[in-house]
Design an enzyme around this catalytic site. Structure first.
Site, PDB file in Angstrom:
ATOM      1  N   LYS A  74     114.130  51.731 -11.477  1.00  0.00           N
ATOM      2  CA  LYS A  74     112.742  52.196 -11.600  1.00  0.00           C
ATOM      3  C   LYS A  74     112.233  51.918 -13.002  1.00  0.00           C
ATOM      4  CE  LYS A  74     110.123  56.522 -10.773  1.00  0.00           C
ATOM      5  NZ  LYS A  74     110.265  57.947 -10.408  1.00  0.00           N
ATOM      6  N   SER A 149     107.593  59.363  -6.455  1.00  0.00           N
ATOM      7  CA  SER A 149     107.069  58.308  -7.303  1.00  0.00           C
ATOM      8  C   SER A 149     107.966  57.066  -7.348  1.00  0.00           C
ATOM      9  CB  SER A 149     106.875  58.847  -8.711  1.00  0.00           C
ATOM     10  OG  SER A 149     108.117  59.184  -9.294  1.00  0.00           O
ATOM     11  N   SER A 173     110.800  62.882  -6.201  1.00  0.00           N
ATOM     12  CA  SER A 173     110.482  61.447  -6.297  1.00  0.00           C
ATOM     13  C   SER A 173     111.596  60.507  -5.871  1.00  0.00           C
ATOM     14  CB  SER A 173     110.052  61.105  -7.725  1.00  0.00           C
ATOM     15  OG  SER A 173     108.805  61.666  -7.993  1.00  0.00           O
TER      16      SER A 173
END
Lengths: 480, 93
Positions: A74, A149, A173
């Site tokens: 990420k 997210s 997330s």
């Protein structure tokens, strides 16, 4: 039906049937073919070349738990030889001067970072739509969100572009997108994995997590990245994934069912498969304990108060002076305000403003202090619950993946999707999501929440469940 | 809870953000909804629960107080730098 795509690929590499270089090239080609998902912000060729060289040495020395497999990270986790954008216009060209502990450990275990994945800007979002680099799409239905997210990491694993990926989980997330995308995702116990090098959103809640298609692979990656880090003052001194012997069944395991986690907007199409999965775990030997955790109904507002307050503080460092893009202005105050206004997206601005509101004189006691009291109460109620059960089973998300744009301009409706995930973050507990069924062709996630440092137990139970089911083996039709 | 323009401007100032006049009405509506959501905690019974700022309440181990290598060249991260110094707009007249 236990499987380990990661171990299988590492085995092929070890046997000379593939190589870290070929595996990385295959992953990059797959990422290219799946560009429509918008799962990646950048492909990291230079970094991958460095990792490949190291992986080959580790494999030769017989010391490579991750065996040269390609992984994704990420893009809020700092890595050398790449940009770290946080999916923000403000940091679009930012290159970190240091490496996050988690990615350093991945490399030391022989993983090859092939790309940095898309996300909601600064990890603030539930859908994966709030990125300066555009929305990520769900591999099961590209008109739907993959969840956020950690949207790109989840979509990349679901489409089988990489065997594993790192995300971060502040309020769900990792687990939310894992559920929407039909894969496995774990948020470890707070302090189990170092936060050094994670760009902070809510420091008392943030934790790096892992995505993979099978629980067995979550275990392999988590074992590589867990551990105490002197570089993170919130790292637990006893951090590390316990080694266990995988049980054949769930005999003796007490599963708590908390009705509050099945209320507040949880749809029947999600509740059905989750209850069926709990029933199957009962058939595997577990016993069921019905529990009440009253404070869960206040978890969403308490979470948004605390997370946004911490965000307002953490993101004050982005001023256009020391990092990122700088706007022009007549004085330093104007430069800072314009840099932030032009650099941050709408969702980040909203959360910083809410954080400023709950911390300001006149409101801090009624909002922030009250949320902290509720957090304490929730922690105490979880502790009482875990005196009666070993883990709690619940939905990971209240619905299947929403359509792109479904929440429009109503952020509060979007926040409601976090109802099942934020309690574990507020209490610092480990939690994972695994696929447990489908509703109208979309995946449904089963969440398992454990007491602190019971990460290995959660993985054991997930693996036993996956030994008898095949939901985790399902692949979106276009990516088979 | 409703927010007037003055309160919205104050919040934006605290957050070091400028509000685009064309977006202020939409932002005000969104912020009112968010404050309303946050306000749900005010009615919750918390008895005498002491507030908690962090899940780790025990003593955290400190690093040895030894010098460590310093990450150099940090000024390259700044939008504007001169040698090893970050250039900022004039702050002293």
């Amino acid at each position: 039906m236990n499987s380990s795509p990661l171990a299988a690929l590492a085995g092929q590499i070890a046997a000379g049937e593939s190589s870290p270089e070929k595996a990385a090239a295959d992953a990059c080609a797959a990422i290219d073919r799946a560009a429509v998902l918008n799962a990646f912000i950048q492909i990291t060729e230079k970094r991958a070349a460095t990792d490949i060289e190291r992986a080959e040495q580790l494999i030769d020395s017989g010391n490579s738990p991750l065996g040269g497999v390609p992984v994704a990270v990420k893009d809020i986790i700092c890595t050398l030889e790449t940009r770290t954008t946080c999916a923000s216009k403000l940091l679009a060209e930012f290159t970190s001067p240091y490496e996050a502990t988690v990615t350093g450990l991945l490399a030391k275990a022989g993983a090859v970072v092939v790309g940095k994945t898309n996300l909601d800007e600064f990890a603030m979002g539930t859908t994966g739509e709030h990125s300066a680099f555009g929305a990520t799409r769900n591999p099961w239905d590209r008109q739907r969100v993959p969840g956020g997210s950690s949207s790109g990491s989840a979509a990349a694993v679901a489409a089988r572009l990489v065997v594993a990926a790192l995300g971060t989980d502040t309020g769900g997330s990792v687990r939310m997108p894992a559920a929407y995308c039909g894969i496995c995702g774990i948020k470890p116990t707070y302090g189990m994995v170092s936060r050094r090098g994670l760009v902070a959103y809510g420091s008392s809640l943030d934790q790096a997590g892992v995505f993979a298609s099978a629980a067995a692979d979550l275990r392999i990656v988590l074992a590589a990245i867990a551990g105490h880090d002197p570089g993170d003052s919130t790292s637990r001194p006893d951090a590390g994934l316990a080694e266990t012997v995988l049980p054949e069944n769930l005999n003796g395991i007490r599963i708590g069912v908390v009705e509050q986690l099945f209320g507040q907007g949880v749809s029947d199409e999600v509740a059905g498969p989750v209850r069926a999965a709990i029933g199957q775990m009962q058939q595997l030997g577990a016993s069921i304990v019905k529990l009440e955790i009253e404070s869960i109904r206040h978890a969403i507002p308490a979470y948004y108060i605390i997370a946004c307050a911490e965000a307002a503080s953490n993101l004050s460092r982005f001023d256009g002076i020391r990092y990122g893009s700088r706007a022009s202005g007549e004085d330093i105050e104007q430069v800072i305000m314009r840099s932030r206004s032009q650099g941050f997206g709408a969702e980040v601005k909203r959360r910083i403003m809410l954080g400023s509101f709950v911390l300001c004189h006149g409101y801090i006691d009624a909002y922030y202090r009250k949320a902290q009291q509720l957090r304490r109460k929730l922690i105490d109620e979880f502790a009482s619950a875990f005196a009666q059960c070993d883990l709690i089973a619940a939905p990971a998300a209240p619905t299947t993946a929403p359509r792109l744009g479904e929440f429009g301009d109503d952020p509060v409706r979007m926040y409601g999707q976090d109802v099942c995930t934020v309690p574990a973050n507020l209490a610092g507990l480990p939690a994972l999501s695994i696929p447990c069924g489908f509703a109208a062709g979309l995946p449904v996630g089963l969440q398992l929440i454990g007491a602190k440092m019971s990460d290995a137990l959660l993985l054991d139970c997930a693996q036993v469940y996956q030994g008898k089911t095949d939901f985790h083996l399902q692949v979106p039709p276009e990516y088979q | 809870m409703s927010l007037d323009n003055e309160q919205l401007a104050r919040l934006a100032s605290l957050a070091r953000l400028e509000i685009d006049p064309a977006e202020s009405e939409r932002l005000r509506t969104e912020m009112e909804k968010m404050v309303e959501l946050a306000g749900k905690v005010t009615a919750a019974a918390t008895d005498s629960s002491p507030p908690i700022a962090h899940v780790q309440q025990g003593d955290q181990p400190l690093r040895p107080d030894d010098p460590q290598p310093v990450t150099d060249n940090l000024s390259r991260l700044a939008a504007e730098a001169d040698a090893d110094m970050v250039v900022v707009p004039r702050v002293v007249e």
